[in-house]
Scaffold this active site. Structure first.
Site, PDB file in Angstrom:
ATOM      1  N   ASN A  47       0.787  -1.129   0.211  1.00 21.75           N
ATOM      2  CA  ASN A  47       0.246  -0.105  -0.078  1.00 21.75           C
ATOM      3  C   ASN A  47       1.328   1.146   0.025  1.00 21.75           C
ATOM      4  O   ASN A  47       1.962   1.285   0.275  1.00 21.75           O
ATOM      5  CB  ASN A  47      -0.891  -0.522   1.048  1.00 21.75           C
ATOM      6  CG  ASN A  47      -2.222  -0.937   1.349  1.00 21.75           C
ATOM      7  OD1 ASN A  47      -3.135  -1.147   2.048  1.00 21.75           O
ATOM      8  ND2 ASN A  47      -1.994  -2.285  -0.085  1.00 21.75           N
ATOM      9  N   LYS A 200       2.211  -0.518 -45.179  1.00 23.76           N
ATOM     10  CA  LYS A 200       2.422  -1.865 -44.428  1.00 23.76           C
ATOM     11  C   LYS A 200       1.218  -2.667 -44.849  1.00 23.76           C
ATOM     12  O   LYS A 200      -0.329  -1.820 -44.659  1.00 23.76           O
ATOM     13  CB  LYS A 200       2.592  -2.027 -42.726  1.00 23.76           C
ATOM     14  CG  LYS A 200       3.719  -1.702 -42.927  1.00 23.76           C
ATOM     15  CD  LYS A 200       3.671  -0.740 -41.092  1.00 23.76           C
ATOM     16  CE  LYS A 200       4.778  -1.194 -39.954  1.00 23.76           C
ATOM     17  NZ  LYS A 200       4.564  -1.213 -39.453  1.00 23.76           N
ATOM     18  N   ARG A 202      -1.327  -6.339 -44.264  1.00 29.95           N
ATOM     19  CA  ARG A 202      -1.093  -7.797 -43.214  1.00 29.95           C
ATOM     20  C   ARG A 202      -1.423  -9.053 -44.023  1.00 29.95           C
ATOM     21  O   ARG A 202      -2.878  -8.750 -45.477  1.00 29.95           O
ATOM     22  CB  ARG A 202      -2.704  -7.985 -42.442  1.00 29.95           C
ATOM     23  CG  ARG A 202      -2.624  -9.214 -41.601  1.00 29.95           C
ATOM     24  CD  ARG A 202      -3.927  -9.093 -40.283  1.00 29.95           C
ATOM     25  NE  ARG A 202      -4.242  -7.516 -39.932  1.00 29.95           N
ATOM     26  CZ  ARG A 202      -3.150  -7.496 -38.657  1.00 29.95           C
ATOM     27  NH1 ARG A 202      -2.824  -7.844 -38.113  1.00 29.95           N
ATOM     28  NH2 ARG A 202      -3.213  -5.815 -38.068  1.00 29.95           N
TER      29      ARG A 202
END
Ligand code: R5P
Length: 320
Positions: A47, A200, A202
């Site tokens: 804590n 880019k 995919r």
């Protein structure tokens, strides 16, 4: 950018959490006031206890705490500090977070996930902050997650000023992906040099996007790759390899937030880069800092913004 930091102010206090005391101290030094005194104690059960060690009644208080490791503890410390300052009767509290926590969790792009950047804004407000001061947010919508006033600064003019002093005769700004294209275009415009964008794609559902095409030309040129942040270094390592394969003869990498998580230092060390330029929005531990790095300080920019907020003057004028 005009800098008009004035004389030391009364009723203005700067406090720091444990995240980046050097930045907070530099901000306070720019303004010409001592850093506010506070102490954070970590109990054996993990804590935290924060004690504000000076009077803050009716004060305009700024708490500097960018997000950096240990991230969760840093957030909690900030919330506890704000709560302690509120209970100690601070008149107004501004959370100064040059790198905003969970900045990349800014949309629901999968089912059953949290937009955690919005939760962060809610928590900061609930703790008692009256305002927030941020810098180069990962996406602009994060500013709208706050219901309290939130200013966003930009360190881009600092990077432009620095790079403008170097040889730009044969230079081109490169966006490492389409997401960065808009910011990179602004950057190129300010430097008066052309822009190239890495495209880019995919190829499979589980595959990461790969650089396959360059819109623009870097052959025989100095490529200045710009990004808002470098986290794992994956994006930058790939961009560097790609511009080199396209014939760039000199590569500079510039980014505002050097998060440098996990493997990033090794990736940066291995990349065919001539120079890195980062800011100190987040501290870079010495062992994670590449020797080719120049770190520009955002302290004077933050100090100027704090003075303007304190005096009720325009912050956006800083970028006019
Ligand atoms: C992406 O949207 C950002 O602009 C940065 O390219 C990204 O956060 C960098 O992450 P990493 O260094 O892990 O590739």
């Amino acid at each position: 950018m005009r800098r008009t930091v004035g004389p030391p102010e009364e009723n203005l206090k700067i406090f720091t959490g444990s995240a980046h005391p050097a930045l907070a101290a530099a901000i306070a030094a720019h303004i010409g006031i001592p850093l506010g005194r506070s102490r954070t104690h970590r109990f054996s059960n993990e804590n935290l206890k924060v004690k504000i060690e000076e009077n803050v009644r009716e004060q305009d208080v700024f708490v500097v705490q960018p997000s950096c490791p240990p991230v969760s503890e840093g957030i909690l410390e900030l919330l506890i500090m704000i709560d302690a300052l509120k209970s100690a009767s601070a008149r107004r509290i501004t959370a100064v977070m040059p790198y905003f926590p969970y900045a990349r969790s800014d949309k629901k792009d999968e089912p059953r996930i949290s937009i955690t950047a919005r939760l962060m804004a809610d928590l900061i407000e609930t703790a008692g902050a009256d305002r927030a001061l941020t810098m180069d947010l990962h996406s602009p919508q994060v500013q709208g997650f706050f219901r309290i006033p939130a200013d966003q600064l930009s360190a881009i003019p600092l990077l432009v000023e620095h790079l403008g002093k170097s040889d730009l005769g044969n230079a081109v700004v490169v966006a490492p992906d389409a997401g960065e294209a808009k910011d990179a275009a602004r950057f190129a415009k300010r430097l008066h040099i052309p822009l190239a964008i890495i495209d880019k794609r995919r190829f499979g559902d589980d595959e990461k996007p790969r650089a396959i095409h360059l819109v623009g030309d870097v052959r025989g040129k100095r490529a200045i790759i710009i990004d808002d942040e470098i986290a794992t270094g994956g994006t930058i390592a790939e961009a560097v390899a790609f511009v080199r394969s396209e014939g760039a003869t000199h590569v500079t990498v510039a980014a505002v937030h050097p998060v440098l998580s996990g493997n990033a230092p090794a990736r940066l060390a291995a990349a065919a880069v001539d120079d890195y330029v980062f800011t100190d929005s987040i501290p870079i531990p010495p062992e994670r800092r590449d020797p080719r790095t120049t770190v520009l300080s955002v302290a004077s920019l933050l100090a100027e913004a704090i003075m303007r907020i304190h005096d009720g003057r325009s912050v956006s004028e800083l970028f006019a």
